[in-house]
Every structure is written in C-alpha cells, then in structure tokens.
Design a protein around this motif. Structure first.
Motif: not given
Length: 306
Positions: A192-204, A219-221, A226-230
C-alpha cells in the motif's frame, strides 16, 4: 589552528543537524496527531504490535521522506499509513476465513465510493474519516478514481497473499503452490505504498505533481517493489514467527533476492530520472522513500511484538 576546510565541514555538520532537528520536530507534531487518532479508534489499535514505537516510526518515515511539507499538509498521509497498518492487522492476523477478508474489502470499498461506514466495522469508519478529509482537496473531485483504484489494488493484493499464506499453513495436497519471486513482487500492492503516495499527491501535491500523476504512479509502483524486498530482507525472522510470507522463503539462494533488489533500485532511478525535470519535488520524495526505508530497516522495524 583550525583550517578553513575544517570550519566549512563543521558548518555543514551544524546545518545538517539543524535541518534534522526541524524534520524531527515535524515528526513530533505528526506523531502527536497519530496518538489522537489512535485514542479515538481504540478498537483498531489495542493489539500489542501497535506500540508507541509504531506511531513514532510512521511519523518519522513521512517527515523524513517529505520534509518540504508542513505538518498540516502531511497529517492526512500519516493517518493513511496508520490505517494501512490497521488493515494489515485486521486481514493478516485477525481474519479467520477468506469470507472475512472479502467482507472487509467490500465494506471499505463501499466507503471509498461514498457510503457511510457500516456499524461495527472500525476499519471502514476510520477510512471514512480519511475519505472526508481527502475530499476537502480540490484535486479529489477529478482524482477520486485514482485513490479508489489504489485502494482496490491493495485489497486485491492482500487477499491474494492471504490465500498464499493460508495454503502454506495448511500444507494440503491440493493447496496452492507457493508464488514465484516474480509473482510475489507482482503482488506488492499489498504494501500500500502507492495508496499512501497518491493520498499525499492528491491532498498536497502542486500542479506539476498533479499534471504528471500517471507517471508518478508508475514510478511509485516500482518503488513499492523495492520497499517490499527491503522490508523482507530485514524482517525474515519476524515473518517466520508471525507466519508471514517473505521473499527469502521463495528462493533457494538469498543472493537471488539481494540481486533482484539491486536491479530494482537501479531501475527505479532510471524511471525517476525524467521526473526530476517534470516534477522535481516528487522525484526527490520517491528517492527519499527508498533511502529512508533502506536506512531504517538496518536498525529497526515498524511493528512492535505480538
């Protein structure tokens, strides 16, 4: 006698310390807001893993990834990330059957479509609050479908992983085969990284961000993979204890995971590079997301103990 070069380095260090201090203060403000949210949703955050360290980690991750924003601009983002952790807990650890997972998803997607939350569904109730706050943003009227799409992608991915985990735990002859590493990475929307990102980008997000939202989501996906493997490389022992899936469980040689991570990071930078011209603030945000997460998991984890 102190050399000019030494003075310059000292000055740079002090400037860096001052900058880190400001970002930490931003994180403190965000964390205090999260504690208020947690206290108003005790039915979601009463489990042991929801300790003070989790709230602090969420606030720091957003503050250090998006330090150019104000606490007011980032509050919706940290609340969304906290909601993601609540959804993860409700589905991964509390759901007893596939029907439970489908019910959670259906109720939350109905809220995303504008319905009031059903009684007795705390996750949907918190999502309704996030939806209503997000709706204040002028861009939400035209980009609501983008937010709803990410929410649906998240629920589809967590349901798929729930099935993989259940089959692995059952070890029945007709159980689903374990996913390949490629299939597992293809399911990274469960993060859900991209859900968090799109929320920021729509809001601010600024106009450059909104004009290039489709490119940013591509790019977010990739960053999400990357974050999944980290995450997996750092939390293998915990995942064994909690019964979670982990990329290291799907390969014979751990080097396959580290090599894939290196390739994914290189690919991310290639995808982000054009965005440095079209929407530089968000390009920096995505690169910081990788860097912060990589550093954070060298020392700690978001979750507390079971």
């Amino acid at each position: 006698m102190t050399s000019t070069r030494q003075l310059s380095v000292a000055g740079d260090d002090l400037l860096s310390a001052a900058d880190h201090g400001r970002i930490c203060a931003l994180a403190v403000r965000l964390e205090r807001d999260l504690h208020l949210v947690g206290s108003s949703h005790e039915d979601l955050f009463s489990g042991r893993p929801f300790d003070s360290g989790l709230f602090s980690s969420i606030a720091m991750s957003i503050a250090f990834t998006a330090p150019e924003y104000t606490a007011e601009q980032l509050r919706l983002t940290t609340r969304t990330l906290l909601w993601v952790f609540a959804a993860d807990w409700q589905i991964d650890y509390l759901a007893q059957a596939a029907d439970d997972v489908r019910k959670i998803a259906a109720d939350c997607l109905a809220v995303a479509d504008g319905a009031p939350p059903s009684d007795g569904h705390p996750l949907a109730r918190m999502l309704a609050e996030i939806r209503d706050e997000l709706a204040v943003a002028p861009a939400f009227a035209t980009l609501r479908s983008a937010w709803r799409d990410e929410l649906q992608r998240m629920f589809a991915a967590v349901a798929r992983e729930w099935e993989w985990k259940s089959a692995r735990a059952a070890a029945a002859p007709d159980a689903l085969a374990a996913p390949t590493l490629d299939e597992y990475l293809g399911n990274s929307d469960n993060l859900a990284c991209s859900l968090v990102n799109v929320s920021l980008w729509i809001y601010a997000g600024d106009q450059d961000c909104l004009d290039h939202l489709a490119d940013l989501m591509v790019a977010s996906r990739e960053v999400q993979r990357v974050l999944r493997l980290v995450n997996d490389l750092a939390t293998y022992r915990r995942d064994l204890q909690w019964g979670d899936l982990n990329a290291l469980m799907l390969v014979d040689d751990p080097a396959e995971v580290t090599d894939r991570l290196a390739a994914l990071i290189e690919g991310c930078h290639e995808i982000i590079r054009p965005l440095e011209t079209t929407c530089p603030r968000q390009a920096r945000y995505l690169k910081r997301q990788i860097a912060f997460t990589s550093g954070f998991y060298q020392v700690s984890d978001f979750w507390g103990s079971l």
